[in-house]
Design a protein around this motif. Structure first.
Motif, mmCIF file in Angstrom:
data_model
loop_
_atom_site.group_PDB
_atom_site.id
_atom_site.type_symbol
_atom_site.label_atom_id
_atom_site.label_comp_id
_atom_site.label_asym_id
_atom_site.label_seq_id
_atom_site.Cartn_x
_atom_site.Cartn_y
_atom_site.Cartn_z
ATOM 1 N N LEU A 1 53.979 70.373 51.038
ATOM 2 C CA LEU A 1 52.825 71.357 52.482
ATOM 3 C C LEU A 1 52.905 71.055 53.500
ATOM 4 O O LEU A 1 52.031 71.651 54.458
ATOM 5 C CB LEU A 1 51.746 71.311 51.466
ATOM 6 N N GLY A 2 53.476 69.934 53.788
ATOM 7 C CA GLY A 2 53.437 68.972 55.432
ATOM 8 C C GLY A 2 51.908 68.666 55.453
ATOM 9 O O GLY A 2 51.778 68.196 56.564
ATOM 10 N N LEU A 3 51.308 68.169 54.984
ATOM 11 C CA LEU A 3 50.057 67.617 54.801
ATOM 12 C C LEU A 3 50.205 66.102 54.625
ATOM 13 O O LEU A 3 51.000 65.482 53.905
ATOM 14 C CB LEU A 3 49.063 68.095 54.328
ATOM 15 N N THR A 4 49.415 65.202 55.399
ATOM 16 C CA THR A 4 49.065 63.666 55.023
ATOM 17 C C THR A 4 48.308 64.137 53.820
ATOM 18 O O THR A 4 47.628 64.195 52.498
ATOM 19 C CB THR A 4 48.052 63.107 55.320
ATOM 20 N N LYS A 5 48.372 62.539 52.747
ATOM 21 C CA LYS A 5 48.054 62.046 51.324
ATOM 22 C C LYS A 5 46.356 62.579 50.939
ATOM 23 O O LYS A 5 46.353 63.326 50.330
ATOM 24 C CB LYS A 5 48.742 60.541 50.769
ATOM 25 N N SER A 6 45.860 62.185 52.334
ATOM 26 C CA SER A 6 44.116 62.125 52.179
ATOM 27 C C SER A 6 44.152 63.815 52.494
ATOM 28 O O SER A 6 42.826 63.816 52.179
ATOM 29 C CB SER A 6 43.714 61.315 53.052
ATOM 30 N N ALA A 7 44.577 64.313 53.056
ATOM 31 C CA ALA A 7 44.360 65.879 53.786
ATOM 32 C C ALA A 7 44.804 66.545 51.964
ATOM 33 O O ALA A 7 43.916 67.316 52.150
ATOM 34 C CB ALA A 7 45.189 66.469 54.745
ATOM 35 N N ILE A 8 45.406 65.892 51.356
ATOM 36 C CA ILE A 8 45.956 66.963 50.336
ATOM 37 C C ILE A 8 44.759 67.255 48.891
ATOM 38 O O ILE A 8 44.560 68.189 48.297
ATOM 39 C CB ILE A 8 47.121 66.311 49.693
ATOM 40 N N TYR A 9 43.967 65.382 49.305
ATOM 41 C CA TYR A 9 43.058 65.190 48.606
ATOM 42 C C TYR A 9 41.516 66.815 48.967
ATOM 43 O O TYR A 9 40.675 66.359 48.477
ATOM 44 C CB TYR A 9 42.321 64.017 48.388
ATOM 45 N N HIS A 10 41.677 66.690 50.237
ATOM 46 C CA HIS A 10 40.726 68.107 50.158
ATOM 47 C C HIS A 10 41.129 69.150 50.056
ATOM 48 O O HIS A 10 39.927 70.174 49.182
ATOM 49 C CB HIS A 10 40.714 68.053 52.760
ATOM 50 N N HIS A 11 42.329 69.407 48.966
ATOM 51 C CA HIS A 11 42.520 70.367 48.305
ATOM 52 C C HIS A 11 42.585 70.055 46.608
ATOM 53 O O HIS A 11 41.750 71.789 45.991
ATOM 54 C CB HIS A 11 43.949 71.193 48.967
ATOM 55 N N VAL A 12 42.729 70.068 45.990
ATOM 56 C CA VAL A 12 42.553 68.916 45.240
ATOM 57 C C VAL A 12 42.416 67.840 44.930
ATOM 58 O O VAL A 12 43.055 66.234 45.323
ATOM 59 C CB VAL A 12 43.756 69.095 44.663
ATOM 60 N N ALA A 13 41.641 67.738 43.609
ATOM 61 C CA ALA A 13 41.149 66.281 43.087
ATOM 62 C C ALA A 13 42.294 65.980 42.797
ATOM 63 O O ALA A 13 42.289 63.925 42.904
ATOM 64 C CB ALA A 13 40.222 66.188 42.240
ATOM 65 N N SER A 14 43.078 66.180 42.048
ATOM 66 C CA SER A 14 44.410 65.106 41.555
ATOM 67 C C SER A 14 45.541 66.656 41.154
ATOM 68 O O SER A 14 45.658 67.417 40.973
ATOM 69 C CB SER A 14 44.003 64.860 39.414
ATOM 70 N N LYS A 15 46.747 65.562 40.067
ATOM 71 C CA LYS A 15 48.015 66.410 40.156
ATOM 72 C C LYS A 15 47.733 67.089 38.887
ATOM 73 O O LYS A 15 48.034 68.666 38.436
ATOM 74 C CB LYS A 15 48.942 65.470 40.111
ATOM 75 N N GLU A 16 47.143 66.137 37.442
ATOM 76 C CA GLU A 16 46.330 67.102 36.223
ATOM 77 C C GLU A 16 45.760 68.067 36.612
ATOM 78 O O GLU A 16 46.012 69.526 36.167
ATOM 79 C CB GLU A 16 46.253 66.169 35.697
ATOM 80 N N GLU A 17 45.218 68.322 37.847
ATOM 81 C CA GLU A 17 43.700 69.905 38.535
ATOM 82 C C GLU A 17 45.332 70.519 38.364
ATOM 83 O O GLU A 17 44.654 71.808 37.788
ATOM 84 C CB GLU A 17 43.201 69.400 39.174
ATOM 85 N N LEU A 18 46.601 70.260 39.384
ATOM 86 C CA LEU A 18 46.605 71.939 39.636
ATOM 87 C C LEU A 18 47.445 71.901 38.396
ATOM 88 O O LEU A 18 47.999 73.145 38.092
ATOM 89 C CB LEU A 18 47.894 71.096 40.742
ATOM 90 N N LEU A 19 48.411 70.646 37.585
ATOM 91 C CA LEU A 19 49.163 71.113 36.377
ATOM 92 C C LEU A 19 48.179 72.128 35.385
ATOM 93 O O LEU A 19 48.559 72.763 35.007
ATOM 94 C CB LEU A 19 49.725 70.288 34.895
#
Lengths: 202, 202
Positions: free
Chosen positions: A46-64
């Motif tokens: 997504l062209g984001l930093t790893k800390s920026a992604i945590y603004h969107h989701v708590a974990s990859k399991e949440e996305l799954l």
């Protein structure tokens, strides 16, 4: 039927809402495997930093979990709708369920693809497998009713019919891509015609 | 037909021949994914040290290549045998090919499962995908001949028939396990009966 996933509340940076993050993450899971994909890979995609992604989701399991819910809700609704229609014969309800399953697979292809690859490596995956098992069980009951009704051949055990029928539907994720000349409705009609009437010229 | 894989020359330590190393490696690839499996994992699975495993195999790619060859050789032979039988109609040859493909899938289940999951991440995988493409092309030609002959319905394009038919066969890897009450021959007969005659009671 429900072609578009329900809108999710927007949150996060301009340019990315939760829905977009989920779409792109699911694409990545399907391309390189869920277990091999890290939150860092999703951020990079997504062209984001790893800390920026945590603004969107708590974990990859949440996305799954969100993707598996999307796939399972569509399929559960298709089976439940068919079960409720007591005006139609079991064979008609089975045929409608096959066709609706094809449409849901086409409308939610990445989520259904992910669902079909789940092996049960975590609590989220085990819960999804349990919901799939319940759907399969409801489908097997519907096949059994259609056989008992006398509409379907009775020389093949209903559970084997059910596995082969929905195995065919599931195999579509391997090659079907919406947007081409073969529409989801045409595909649904073809799958059910071949399954019920066979390949042989009448 | 060919139920058992051809014997391979024995080499290596007592207790392990090449065949056993291959079987166990393929099981592991299917369980945890080829990319996620290291030579170290295979050594551990067999209770060997990492240096001892190199006595048996040069690389994990060699094991992948051997498994993919095993699956592809069976399927290629099934298609070639059907193509040669010019006494039979195209529809009979198609039906024989469907049944033989089911038997090969049952006899070489782990190798065929691995083949169906290959995505083209290396030269070995790309070569296997190219051979799969050739098999699919030969199958599509056979379907086309059977439709042209007038034996199969002509309201569905032959390439779509071919995809759905062999999609059904391939979907068996998801649930079929040999050794139960459903023999490979009975499964082959059921798959072809449902595909050609359909589910509807005649």
């Amino acid at each position: 039927m429900d072609d578009a996933p329900a809108p999710r509340p927007r949150r996060g940076r301009p340019g990315y809402d939760q829905e977009t993050v989920l779409r792109r993450a699911v694409e990545l899971f399907n391309r390189q495997g869920y277990d091999a994909t890290s939150i860092g890979d999703i951020a990079q995609e997504l062209g984001l930093t790893k800390s920026a992604i945590y603004h969107h989701v708590a974990s990859k399991e949440e996305l799954l979990g969100a993707a598996l819910d999307e796939a399972l809700e569509g399929l559960t609704r298709a089976v439940a709708t068919a079960a409720e229609d007591r005006q139609a014969s079991a064979a008609q309800r089975l045929r409608a369920t096959v066709e609706e399953s094809v449409r849901i697979l086409a409308a939610h292809l990445p989520a259904v693809t992910l669902l079909l690859r789940v092996r049960g490596n975590s609590a989220v995956e085990l819960a999804a497998l349990e919901r799939r098992r319940q759907i399969d069980e409801a489908l097997a009951v519907l096949v059994q009713e259609a056989v008992a009704e006398g509409a379907l051949r009775d020389d093949v055990p209903p559970d084997l019919i059910s596995r082969l029928l929905f195995g065919t539907v599931n195999s579509l994720v391997e090659w079907y891509r919406p947007g081409g000349p073969l529409t989801p409705d045409a595909l649904a009609a073809t799958v059910s015609a071949l399954a019920f009437e066979g390949l042989r010229r009448p």
